[in-house]
Scaffold this motif. Sequence first.
Motif, PDB file in Angstrom:
ATOM      1  N   LEU B 199       0.677  -1.133   0.190  1.00  0.00           N
ATOM      2  CA  LEU B 199       0.018   0.195  -0.557  1.00  0.00           C
ATOM      3  C   LEU B 199       0.849   1.397  -0.121  1.00  0.00           C
ATOM      4  O   LEU B 199       1.838   1.537   0.258  1.00  0.00           O
ATOM      5  N   PRO B 200       0.320   2.547  -0.572  1.00  0.00           N
ATOM      6  CA  PRO B 200       1.210   3.632  -1.211  1.00  0.00           C
ATOM      7  C   PRO B 200       1.059   4.422   0.254  1.00  0.00           C
ATOM      8  O   PRO B 200       0.110   5.504   0.417  1.00  0.00           O
ATOM      9  N   ALA B 201       0.988   4.212   1.353  1.00  0.00           N
ATOM     10  CA  ALA B 201       0.846   4.431   3.045  1.00  0.00           C
ATOM     11  C   ALA B 201       2.130   5.330   3.418  1.00  0.00           C
ATOM     12  O   ALA B 201       3.218   5.863   3.245  1.00  0.00           O
ATOM     13  N   VAL B 202       1.553   6.574   3.806  1.00  0.00           N
ATOM     14  CA  VAL B 202       2.768   7.312   4.725  1.00  0.00           C
ATOM     15  C   VAL B 202       1.932   7.312   5.972  1.00  0.00           C
ATOM     16  O   VAL B 202       0.583   7.413   6.326  1.00  0.00           O
ATOM     17  N   SER B 203       2.519   8.230   7.561  1.00  0.00           N
ATOM     18  CA  SER B 203       2.410   8.457   8.372  1.00  0.00           C
ATOM     19  C   SER B 203       2.012  10.069   8.213  1.00  0.00           C
ATOM     20  O   SER B 203       3.254  10.388   8.267  1.00  0.00           O
ATOM     21  N   LEU B 227      -0.495  14.698  20.030  1.00  0.00           N
ATOM     22  CA  LEU B 227      -1.353  13.486  20.327  1.00  0.00           C
ATOM     23  C   LEU B 227      -2.095  12.357  19.426  1.00  0.00           C
ATOM     24  O   LEU B 227      -1.869  11.136  19.906  1.00  0.00           O
ATOM     25  N   LYS B 228      -1.899  12.730  18.173  1.00  0.00           N
ATOM     26  CA  LYS B 228      -2.881  11.233  17.213  1.00  0.00           C
ATOM     27  C   LYS B 228      -1.405  11.774  15.841  1.00  0.00           C
ATOM     28  O   LYS B 228      -1.352  12.659  15.097  1.00  0.00           O
ATOM     29  N   PHE B 229      -1.307  10.028  15.985  1.00  0.00           N
ATOM     30  CA  PHE B 229      -1.498  10.312  14.249  1.00  0.00           C
ATOM     31  C   PHE B 229      -2.255   9.009  13.141  1.00  0.00           C
ATOM     32  O   PHE B 229      -2.548   9.009  13.678  1.00  0.00           O
ATOM     33  N   CYS B 245      -5.476   3.661   9.900  1.00  0.00           N
ATOM     34  CA  CYS B 245      -4.463   3.092  11.069  1.00  0.00           C
ATOM     35  C   CYS B 245      -4.729   4.643  12.110  1.00  0.00           C
ATOM     36  O   CYS B 245      -3.846   5.610  11.066  1.00  0.00           O
ATOM     37  N   SER B 246      -4.469   4.714  13.106  1.00  0.00           N
ATOM     38  CA  SER B 246      -4.558   5.933  13.991  1.00  0.00           C
ATOM     39  C   SER B 246      -4.336   5.416  15.319  1.00  0.00           C
ATOM     40  O   SER B 246      -4.114   4.514  15.602  1.00  0.00           O
ATOM     41  N   PHE B 247      -3.239   6.598  16.090  1.00  0.00           N
ATOM     42  CA  PHE B 247      -2.527   6.825  17.386  1.00  0.00           C
ATOM     43  C   PHE B 247      -3.167   7.171  18.368  1.00  0.00           C
ATOM     44  O   PHE B 247      -2.529   8.908  17.799  1.00  0.00           O
ATOM     45  N   ASN B 248      -3.285   7.008  19.095  1.00  0.00           N
ATOM     46  CA  ASN B 248      -3.879   8.628  20.195  1.00  0.00           C
ATOM     47  C   ASN B 248      -2.916   8.219  21.655  1.00  0.00           C
ATOM     48  O   ASN B 248      -3.217   7.256  21.929  1.00  0.00           O
TER      49      ASN B 248
END
Lengths: 305, 305
Positions: B199-203, B227-229, B245-248
């Motif tokens: 997948l052409p994914a970036v964060s 606080l969130k990515f 996909c999320s990061f809290n």
Amino acid sequence: MSATVAYDPKTFYDELVAHGLILPGTTLGIFGRGAVFEEVLTAFNTLVTQVAAHDGNEKMLFPPCVDRKLIEKVGYMKSFPHLAGTVFSFCGHDKEHRDMLERIQDGKPWDNLLQMSDIALTPAVCYPVYMNLTGTLPPQGRTVDLTGWVYRHEPSIEPTRMISFRMREFVRAADPDTVIEWRNSWLERGLQLMIDLGLPAVSETATDPFFGRGGKMLVANQREAKLKFEVVVPVISKENPTAICSFNYHQDHFGKTFDIRTADGEVAQTACMAFGMERVTMALFKTHGFDPKRWPKPVRDLLWP
Amino acid sequence: MSATVAYDPKTFYDELVAHGLILPGTTLGIFGRGAVFEEVLTAFNTLVTQVAAHDGNEKMLFPPCVDRKLIEKVGYMKSFPHLAGTVFSFCGHDKEHRDMLERIQDGKPWDNLLQMSDIALTPAVCYPVYMNLTGTLPPQGRTVDLTGWVYRHEPSIEPTRMISFRMREFVRAADPDTVIEWRNSWLERGLQLMIDLGLPAVSETATDPFFGRGGKMLVANQREAKLKFEVVVPVISKENPTAICSFNYHQDHFGKTFDIRTADGEVAQTACMAFGMERVTMALFKTHGFDPKRWPKPVRDLLWP
């Protein structure tokens, strides 16, 4: 099983909690499931997949919410209005939001700030299937394999009576003979599966908790036509064993409502059968004890081959 | 990926339907999932389990409904009132029931016959976890593994924006350094997993859709404190890629609210990370095409080893 086994809903709930099998909730009918509970439930689910392996099932999956119009259309609000859940949402702006937060802060009701949405909770895993069967079935009919969460608004201290729980369900749509034969075959296989798992299970005709005065007639009709069967096992009571598996013959109700036709142009009939996944799991814990490592070898071999 | 790939929500929805991957619904944001869609989602879920295998996760599972007091307590009605769903139920008798059925028959509103219940839809898979962490954590903290259905009231034609969908989620509760290290480790592993899947994914840093005028300050704070990515992939738009996909990082919000303490008596901090299961699945179909049999061999080998 020893004849001295005690049956009591509250004690059984407390025991499930004490063994980490369920995680206690803060409102009746809602609680978490622990790792070991899920291991047993998942192993049982895999076993059901094996039993159903040669049925030619098509898999479908639906969310725990449906279009509210669907529960109106299938007659759920006629038969079981007291068990339904409809979703309300907040459509206000900053002013109404401040009002809502004040009310929550003060412990006051805030229902006046919500509006009925188009969404209802799924009351039966099979309801969203039928609109996907509209049209003419292939000659052999269709069989659908489903797993999903259902909602029943009946808060209770009985751990077996949940507001939200999982069903593994199969639906058959075909001509009447084929549908009844399929229902009978599952009635046999479902009961045998429970007996193989060492559960003191029996099958019996059953009725649904239809609402109100009009419901009494529906119950009588259902009993007379033998439209519903259940497999039951003592879990929280010896006198009133718990239904862990149910079989419903709908005759042409969904065929008519969703215009489902057999290959030769008749209105199709339907039936469904479902395992109450949490109830089967709880019946196993009640019957064999709270530690699956100590369950009888034949039961362990079946669940974890 | 070809540079000529077209992005359009409506076209993508129609293509998913045409390939039997999703079963069209009758209201925005609610639809079924077909067999192949579920095969891909399940394979991805197994892969996540492998990636997380050495994290020492405890498994918990919660229903798609929670005690309404929980969403009040965690501040959901303050931050996201527009996304919440609360359950209303019918508590009337025969007379009110007849009235309801007449209104349904006539296509009139019947919300006046319903009452707010104690139940709300689960808005985030991790909310029911924290009350199970109350007390003193072991020295290494705790890490929880969850899968569940969440509700977001945002009806949309975008297939990626569902009212009801599944999250595979992990929660970490520990001291601040441990929590941030865990979050960073998952940020790396989550992104790498998506890249391994072709997948052409970036964060990127991200913000939540906080409500109203007060929400603007919360967004600014969240952005400034990072606080969130999110990990994002183009699915229905190249310019506005979809968060899969999320990061809290919650700092001490849940630690304070639920009295969770580290082994040395400080208020514990928490973070969570979650995969949007349907969104990852749709990103795979968008990127590699609608037939998993024709996906690149490395992707297939990863999903079906």
